[in-house]
Scaffold this motif. Sequence first.
Motif, PDB file in Angstrom:
ATOM      1  N   GLN A  33       0.827  -1.211   0.000  1.00  0.00           N
ATOM      2  CA  GLN A  33       0.000   0.000   0.000  1.00  0.00           C
ATOM      3  C   GLN A  33       0.861   1.262   0.000  1.00  0.00           C
ATOM      4  OE1 GLN A  33      -3.102   0.482  -0.474  1.00  0.00           O
ATOM      5  NE2 GLN A  33      -4.107  -1.462  -0.046  1.00  0.00           N
ATOM      6  N   ALA A  34       2.025   1.197   0.591  1.00  0.00           N
ATOM      7  CA  ALA A  34       2.895   2.371   0.655  1.00  0.00           C
ATOM      8  C   ALA A  34       3.329   2.850  -0.727  1.00  0.00           C
ATOM      9  CB  ALA A  34       4.122   2.060   1.511  1.00  0.00           C
ATOM     10  N   ASP A  35       3.320   1.946  -1.706  1.00  0.00           N
ATOM     11  CA  ASP A  35       3.759   2.300  -3.066  1.00  0.00           C
ATOM     12  C   ASP A  35       2.602   2.638  -4.002  1.00  0.00           C
ATOM     13  OD1 ASP A  35       6.430   1.769  -2.371  1.00  0.00           O
ATOM     14  OD2 ASP A  35       6.170  -0.370  -2.793  1.00  0.00           O
ATOM     15  N   VAL A  36       1.380   2.475  -3.507  1.00  0.00           N
ATOM     16  CA  VAL A  36       0.209   2.600  -4.385  1.00  0.00           C
ATOM     17  C   VAL A  36      -0.040   4.036  -4.826  1.00  0.00           C
ATOM     18  CG1 VAL A  36      -2.316   2.424  -4.415  1.00  0.00           C
ATOM     19  CG2 VAL A  36      -0.935   0.493  -3.620  1.00  0.00           C
ATOM     20  N   TYR A  37       0.130   5.008  -3.931  1.00  0.00           N
ATOM     21  CA  TYR A  37      -0.157   6.412  -4.272  1.00  0.00           C
ATOM     22  C   TYR A  37       0.592   6.825  -5.538  1.00  0.00           C
ATOM     23  CZ  TYR A  37      -0.765  11.480  -3.660  1.00  0.00           C
ATOM     24  OH  TYR A  37      -1.082  12.809  -3.839  1.00  0.00           O
ATOM     25  N   GLN A  38       1.875   6.581  -5.539  1.00  0.00           N
ATOM     26  CA  GLN A  38       2.692   6.991  -6.695  1.00  0.00           C
ATOM     27  C   GLN A  38       2.292   6.204  -7.942  1.00  0.00           C
ATOM     28  OE1 GLN A  38       6.904   6.796  -6.003  1.00  0.00           O
ATOM     29  NE2 GLN A  38       7.452   7.501  -8.053  1.00  0.00           N
ATOM     30  N   ALA A  39       1.971   4.913  -7.761  1.00  0.00           N
ATOM     31  CA  ALA A  39       1.579   4.085  -8.906  1.00  0.00           C
ATOM     32  C   ALA A  39       0.262   4.557  -9.504  1.00  0.00           C
ATOM     33  CB  ALA A  39       1.488   2.628  -8.473  1.00  0.00           C
ATOM     34  N   LEU A  40      -0.678   4.971  -8.660  1.00  0.00           N
ATOM     35  CA  LEU A  40      -1.934   5.522  -9.160  1.00  0.00           C
ATOM     36  C   LEU A  40      -1.695   6.874  -9.833  1.00  0.00           C
ATOM     37  CD1 LEU A  40      -4.327   4.710  -6.162  1.00  0.00           C
ATOM     38  CD2 LEU A  40      -4.570   3.823  -8.495  1.00  0.00           C
ATOM     39  N   ASP A  41      -0.867   7.689  -9.211  1.00  0.00           N
ATOM     40  CA  ASP A  41      -0.597   9.031  -9.733  1.00  0.00           C
ATOM     41  C   ASP A  41       0.065   8.982 -11.113  1.00  0.00           C
ATOM     42  OD1 ASP A  41      -0.575  11.830  -9.594  1.00  0.00           O
ATOM     43  OD2 ASP A  41       1.449  11.854  -8.759  1.00  0.00           O
ATOM     44  N   SER A  42       0.959   8.023 -11.301  1.00  0.00           N
ATOM     45  CA  SER A  42       1.705   7.922 -12.559  1.00  0.00           C
ATOM     46  C   SER A  42       0.957   7.150 -13.640  1.00  0.00           C
ATOM     47  CB  SER A  42       3.051   7.219 -12.310  1.00  0.00           C
ATOM     48  OG  SER A  42       2.845   5.861 -11.944  1.00  0.00           O
ATOM     49  N   GLY A  43      -0.114   6.451 -13.252  1.00  0.00           N
ATOM     50  CA  GLY A  43      -0.852   5.645 -14.221  1.00  0.00           C
ATOM     51  C   GLY A  43      -0.379   4.214 -14.302  1.00  0.00           C
ATOM     52  N   LEU A  44       0.584   3.845 -13.472  1.00  0.00           N
ATOM     53  CA  LEU A  44       1.037   2.454 -13.434  1.00  0.00           C
ATOM     54  C   LEU A  44      -0.106   1.545 -12.971  1.00  0.00           C
ATOM     55  CD1 LEU A  44       3.383   0.410 -13.651  1.00  0.00           C
ATOM     56  CD2 LEU A  44       3.929   0.918 -11.256  1.00  0.00           C
ATOM     57  N   LEU A  45      -0.960   2.080 -12.099  1.00  0.00           N
ATOM     58  CA  LEU A  45      -2.160   1.377 -11.651  1.00  0.00           C
ATOM     59  C   LEU A  45      -3.401   2.148 -12.073  1.00  0.00           C
ATOM     60  CD1 LEU A  45      -1.422   0.351  -7.935  1.00  0.00           C
ATOM     61  CD2 LEU A  45      -1.435  -1.153  -9.926  1.00  0.00           C
TER      62      LEU A  45
END
Length: 343
Positions: A190-202
């Motif tokens: 979960q700690a890595d999710v914010y950036q992944a959502l922000d960048s479009g990776l997720l």
Amino acid sequence: MNSIFSRTTAVAALLMAGSVSASAETVLRFSDYGPNRGTRAEALEWFAAELDKRTDGDLKIEFFWGGSLLGGRDTLSGVGDGVADLGTIIGFFTPKELQLYNIGDLPVENSDMWVGLNAMYDLSNSEMIAEEFSKAGVKYVTNYTTGPVQLICRSEVNTLDDLNGLKIRASGPYGDTLERLGAEIVRMSQADVYQALDSGLLDCNQNYYYAMQAYRQYEVAPYVLAMDWGQNMSFGIAINEMTYSGFSDENKEVFDKLSRDFIDHLAEQMEQTDEEALASMVSGGEGAGITVAELSEEDRDRLNEASAQSIDDWTARVSENGGDGEALLAEYQKLIEDYKAKQ
């Protein structure tokens, strides 16, 4: 001479009484992987305060937060070996040792926290799961819950069909089920999710309302699909068997009663936390508000049908390992229905 002797004897008696009193106090080392904040940590502090009060100071708890005594993956064995007296155990970390207890992580129709916690508490005190804990040198104490699973996304998602082709961070049997529904599953913390959502990776993330708020994921993913889908409950407290055996009968009774009371206390606190987090995010109390879509009844039936495969996979694995997964599942589902009727 007699006066001096009497005074000496009296002092000695007082010292001995003090020694007995001190030795009667037992400090239990509690290992938890998480930080000392949030609803679950507050509930543990309540448990410790109540134990101290109800045993008149005989049993006290000293917390070791943030994995400072044992890491999350090592807690079951560490409590069994006596490194800690009590600890937070996560079934996902010990799938072989606690394969039956891992029933709590299955995507069954069980999204009410009070119902789920009570059903899981009773099930974990049944002979099959109690024996599983005993083999690890520990005794089951009580349970936690994550609450029901929701989905938070970068773009609007209203139906299960909308999940097709989306990159979704998910875990365990929930991830397996979403994959069967056409999603591309990504595993990350979960700690890595914010950036992944922000960048479009997720595109989306499996999470819970209070955790979405805590990680501020609503800032980069303003759409939620309210799935109210199962709970992760292979997640609770265990105590070293020898430690528990050393309690007086009276303190065992107090400890067991408190372990049950913890269920009601945690359910109330978790439900309140979840409701407040959702209300805050919808209202935009901490920034732009989120939009929440509800699953249709037709989609809910489809979701439960897709979940059944993960449940069947678990019962098959248990059977292969010599257990009776079908009987345990039937007992679990009956307990869920019984507690639903008590609401």
